[in-house]
Each structure stands twice: as structure tokens, then as C-alpha cells.
Write a protein that holds these residues in place. Sequence first.
Motif, PDB file in Angstrom:
ATOM      1  N   GLU A 108      21.025  41.035  22.761  1.00  0.00           N
ATOM      2  CA  GLU A 108      20.204  39.945  22.223  1.00  0.00           C
ATOM      3  C   GLU A 108      18.810  40.422  21.829  1.00  0.00           C
ATOM      4  O   GLU A 108      18.320  40.129  20.729  1.00  0.00           O
ATOM      5  CB  GLU A 108      20.096  38.813  23.253  1.00  0.00           C
ATOM      6  CG  GLU A 108      19.319  37.605  22.737  1.00  0.00           C
ATOM      7  CD  GLU A 108      19.270  36.462  23.743  1.00  0.00           C
ATOM      8  OE1 GLU A 108      18.610  35.439  23.445  1.00  0.00           O
ATOM      9  OE2 GLU A 108      19.872  36.592  24.830  1.00  0.00           O
ATOM     10  N   ARG A 109      18.142  41.165  22.710  1.00  0.00           N
ATOM     11  CA  ARG A 109      16.792  41.636  22.416  1.00  0.00           C
ATOM     12  C   ARG A 109      16.800  42.659  21.274  1.00  0.00           C
ATOM     13  O   ARG A 109      15.892  42.669  20.433  1.00  0.00           O
ATOM     14  CB  ARG A 109      16.163  42.248  23.681  1.00  0.00           C
ATOM     15  CG  ARG A 109      14.753  42.782  23.499  1.00  0.00           C
ATOM     16  CD  ARG A 109      13.804  41.725  23.006  1.00  0.00           C
ATOM     17  NE  ARG A 109      12.468  42.270  22.751  1.00  0.00           N
ATOM     18  CZ  ARG A 109      11.636  41.799  21.837  1.00  0.00           C
ATOM     19  NH1 ARG A 109      12.003  40.775  21.067  1.00  0.00           N
ATOM     20  NH2 ARG A 109      10.442  42.333  21.670  1.00  0.00           N
ATOM     21  N   LEU A 111      18.880  42.732  18.761  1.00  0.00           N
ATOM     22  CA  LEU A 111      19.053  42.001  17.505  1.00  0.00           C
ATOM     23  C   LEU A 111      17.740  41.355  17.068  1.00  0.00           C
ATOM     24  O   LEU A 111      17.402  41.345  15.878  1.00  0.00           O
ATOM     25  CB  LEU A 111      20.129  40.930  17.666  1.00  0.00           C
ATOM     26  CG  LEU A 111      21.574  41.434  17.785  1.00  0.00           C
ATOM     27  CD1 LEU A 111      22.518  40.284  18.123  1.00  0.00           C
ATOM     28  CD2 LEU A 111      22.008  42.107  16.483  1.00  0.00           C
ATOM     29  N   ALA A 112      16.975  40.843  18.047  1.00  0.00           N
ATOM     30  CA  ALA A 112      15.686  40.224  17.726  1.00  0.00           C
ATOM     31  C   ALA A 112      14.716  41.261  17.159  1.00  0.00           C
ATOM     32  O   ALA A 112      14.004  40.993  16.179  1.00  0.00           O
ATOM     33  CB  ALA A 112      15.107  39.569  18.969  1.00  0.00           C
ATOM     34  N   LEU A 114      15.549  44.035  15.661  1.00  0.00           N
ATOM     35  CA  LEU A 114      16.060  44.440  14.344  1.00  0.00           C
ATOM     36  C   LEU A 114      15.623  43.478  13.258  1.00  0.00           C
ATOM     37  O   LEU A 114      15.291  43.891  12.140  1.00  0.00           O
ATOM     38  CB  LEU A 114      17.582  44.516  14.367  1.00  0.00           C
ATOM     39  CG  LEU A 114      18.237  45.853  14.683  1.00  0.00           C
ATOM     40  CD1 LEU A 114      19.752  45.741  14.589  1.00  0.00           C
ATOM     41  CD2 LEU A 114      17.740  46.943  13.748  1.00  0.00           C
ATOM     42  N   ASP A 115      15.623  42.172  13.591  1.00  0.00           N
ATOM     43  CA  ASP A 115      15.215  41.163  12.607  1.00  0.00           C
ATOM     44  C   ASP A 115      13.753  41.334  12.208  1.00  0.00           C
ATOM     45  O   ASP A 115      13.346  40.921  11.122  1.00  0.00           O
ATOM     46  CB  ASP A 115      15.431  39.753  13.175  1.00  0.00           C
ATOM     47  CG  ASP A 115      16.902  39.359  13.167  1.00  0.00           C
ATOM     48  OD1 ASP A 115      17.683  40.000  12.435  1.00  0.00           O
ATOM     49  OD2 ASP A 115      17.269  38.433  13.925  1.00  0.00           O
ATOM     50  N   GLU A 116      12.949  41.928  13.104  1.00  0.00           N
ATOM     51  CA  GLU A 116      11.527  42.103  12.827  1.00  0.00           C
ATOM     52  C   GLU A 116      11.228  43.373  12.042  1.00  0.00           C
ATOM     53  O   GLU A 116      10.102  43.580  11.580  1.00  0.00           O
ATOM     54  CB  GLU A 116      10.750  42.137  14.158  1.00  0.00           C
ATOM     55  CG  GLU A 116      10.846  40.836  14.958  1.00  0.00           C
ATOM     56  CD  GLU A 116      10.233  40.964  16.338  1.00  0.00           C
ATOM     57  OE1 GLU A 116       9.612  42.026  16.611  1.00  0.00           O
ATOM     58  OE2 GLU A 116      10.377  40.032  17.149  1.00  0.00           O
ATOM     59  N   GLU A 119      12.361  46.114   5.740  1.00  0.00           N
ATOM     60  CA  GLU A 119      13.307  46.977   5.024  1.00  0.00           C
ATOM     61  C   GLU A 119      12.697  48.338   4.708  1.00  0.00           C
ATOM     62  O   GLU A 119      13.392  49.355   4.693  1.00  0.00           O
ATOM     63  CB  GLU A 119      13.761  46.293   3.731  1.00  0.00           C
ATOM     64  CG  GLU A 119      14.845  45.252   3.935  1.00  0.00           C
ATOM     65  CD  GLU A 119      16.121  45.848   4.501  1.00  0.00           C
ATOM     66  OE1 GLU A 119      16.640  46.829   3.924  1.00  0.00           O
ATOM     67  OE2 GLU A 119      16.608  45.335   5.524  1.00  0.00           O
ATOM     68  N   ARG A 193      21.939  52.704  10.531  1.00  0.00           N
ATOM     69  CA  ARG A 193      22.804  51.649  10.007  1.00  0.00           C
ATOM     70  C   ARG A 193      23.584  52.172   8.811  1.00  0.00           C
ATOM     71  O   ARG A 193      23.127  53.058   8.079  1.00  0.00           O
ATOM     72  CB  ARG A 193      22.016  50.393   9.665  1.00  0.00           C
ATOM     73  CG  ARG A 193      21.097  50.482   8.470  1.00  0.00           C
ATOM     74  CD  ARG A 193      20.368  49.157   8.240  1.00  0.00           C
ATOM     75  NE  ARG A 193      19.625  49.157   6.984  1.00  0.00           N
ATOM     76  CZ  ARG A 193      18.892  48.137   6.539  1.00  0.00           C
ATOM     77  NH1 ARG A 193      18.796  47.042   7.272  1.00  0.00           N
ATOM     78  NH2 ARG A 193      18.272  48.217   5.373  1.00  0.00           N
ATOM     79  N   THR A 221      25.522  46.117  15.897  1.00  0.00           N
ATOM     80  CA  THR A 221      26.317  45.268  15.000  1.00  0.00           C
ATOM     81  C   THR A 221      27.482  46.101  14.473  1.00  0.00           C
ATOM     82  O   THR A 221      27.327  47.270  14.133  1.00  0.00           O
ATOM     83  CB  THR A 221      25.490  44.738  13.812  1.00  0.00           C
ATOM     84  OG1 THR A 221      24.989  45.844  13.047  1.00  0.00           O
ATOM     85  CG2 THR A 221      24.312  43.896  14.294  1.00  0.00           C
ATOM     86  N   ALA A 258      28.677  43.177   6.521  1.00  0.00           N
ATOM     87  CA  ALA A 258      27.389  43.258   7.216  1.00  0.00           C
ATOM     88  C   ALA A 258      27.072  44.711   7.557  1.00  0.00           C
ATOM     89  O   ALA A 258      27.950  45.581   7.545  1.00  0.00           O
ATOM     90  CB  ALA A 258      27.431  42.414   8.491  1.00  0.00           C
ATOM     91  N   GLN A 259      25.812  44.965   7.871  1.00  0.00           N
ATOM     92  CA  GLN A 259      25.391  46.307   8.268  1.00  0.00           C
ATOM     93  C   GLN A 259      26.065  46.707   9.583  1.00  0.00           C
ATOM     94  O   GLN A 259      26.228  45.887  10.483  1.00  0.00           O
ATOM     95  CB  GLN A 259      23.877  46.361   8.447  1.00  0.00           C
ATOM     96  CG  GLN A 259      23.071  46.136   7.192  1.00  0.00           C
ATOM     97  CD  GLN A 259      22.920  47.418   6.372  1.00  0.00           C
ATOM     98  OE1 GLN A 259      23.396  48.488   6.737  1.00  0.00           O
ATOM     99  NE2 GLN A 259      22.226  47.289   5.245  1.00  0.00           N
TER     100      GLN A 259
END
Length: 291
Positions: A108-109, A111-112, A114-116, A119, A193, A221, A258-259
Motif C-alpha cells: 500500500e505505501r 503504491l502511494a 509510486l503515485d507521487e 514521469e 518498470r 504491480t 498496466a506497468q
Amino acid sequence: WLKPFGHKTRFQHIWAHFVCVIMHAITIVIAASFGTSLGYMFVTDDPKVPSHLRNCSYYLEGPRAYTKMLKSKPHLQQDLRVLDSEHDLRCCPKPDGAVAMLGTVDIERALALLDEVPESAWLEEDWRQRKFEVHRQTESILFLWKAHLDSTPVELPRWAEWKKLMEPVMDLICNFYGYKRDEVDLWKAMITRLPPGRSILKHRDMNPALIFPHRVHWVITSEQVVTNIGTEVFSFTPGTVFEFNNVLLHSVTNNGEAQRAHIILDVVPRKMAGFEPKKQTSMNAESNPEL
């Protein structure tokens, strides 16, 4: 002159011998390709094998690419001897087979975080993709990097943000192998990735600094991703932590939309005195002749 029957018997004998030779050659090629069985026991108790090669007899017995490397690079044996005698470090044993499943860690952490990641961060250290054809289709964010057995690791700026996230994975690794957490060391740490429709080409890792440590993956992922290691095919689920035998031929194909993102950690059981990581803003290959 031979009688017809005798001529046939001799011909059959020669033919049988020829077939045996060909089959033996084919067997050796197959073994060299997959790095499996047929005497390729990577951990050996043979007292004739020097201690610095005990856990990496692939340098002595195959696959052929490694036996050739040991003969063609005199400094390799010297580096391995120094690690053995001065740092009490020997090649980390490879998994029994293609992979060793170490367990799972919550993502969970990760993924969070990664979202930040912008690119643009995936393009900051693209020398790895430019230098290695097999990784041309991947993208990476590097945290720690050790180029050679005798080089000092480099610590990059993003490691400070991600370091704490790795602690549960490091605890899992130490528990699995029976290592002491305050003694283990990381030679490399990065997140890579693989975009949809892209592949990591079939290869085996050749840099001694890559095959010496435990090469551990933490799956962040993964959707419809096919991973081939030796003769086995895997589809890893997110959260899985595994070590794979990178002496075997391996490849990856992302068939999903998805990646595919993995965190990769190269772990050894103890630190090398005098080789503490040096902080650096970039791993730009032009300014790092060791790369």
C-alpha cells in the motif's frame, strides 16, 4: 576388403559412436543453456574447491559463459579472494531451482509513493537502458548502485525517501536466510518498470557484482506479466518477495495494460569495512567511468 556383413557391422558401430557423441554434445549445450542439473550444483562442499568459489561453482562447472569469464578475467578470482579473506564474504548461494519464495509484504505505501513519482524521474538515469540492450524497454529509478565487486556503492538522492519503505522487506530477507539485520548490506536498490507490450530480452546476468549477492524482487504491480526463468514460467502476484537464480536464462514480457513495477534489492550478509556508500546526485555514465 571387408565382407558385406562385416562391413555393415563396422558401419553400425561407427554410426552408433557418432550418435552418442552428438547426443552428448546436445546434452552439454542444453545444460549450459539452462544452467540446470548435470553437475551444475552451484553450492559445493568439495574440499578441492577454494573457499572463495564454494557457493559459485558455476564459475568452474558451467554454464560455459561463467567458466569462460573466470579464465579470461584474472582479476575476478583476486576480487573474490579479497572478499573472502578480508570481508568474510563469499558468493551468496543461489536458490534451489529458479526462485526462492521469501514471503509477502504489503504494498500500500509503495503504491502511494509510486503515485507521487513524476514521469520525468523515470528518465533521470537512463544510462542503464542505453548501455544494456536487454533492458532497453525498461525504465528505472536508482537508489543504491555498486558497479563492481571492489567498488564503493553510490547512494542517490531518492533513497532517503524510499529507504524506510524497504525495512519490512529487509526483515523478511534476514528472517528467511538467518542473517542479522544490523550486519546485512545492500549493494543495489532500485525500482524498475516495464510498460505494457514491452519485454526484457532473454539473458543471464554476467556482471560479477550482479551474481554475487542475493537478487531479491518485491513485486509492486504485475498484471498479465510472464516471467521465464530457466525452464520455468511464473506469474507473480503483487506483494510477493522472491529471490531468483539470475545465473539461469531469464526474460519478462508484459502482456497486460498496466506497468509492471518491481523493487530490486541486491543483498549480502555483511558489510564491507571501508566501503560505506558515497552520496551522489546522479549516476550519469559519462561522469562515472566505473559504469
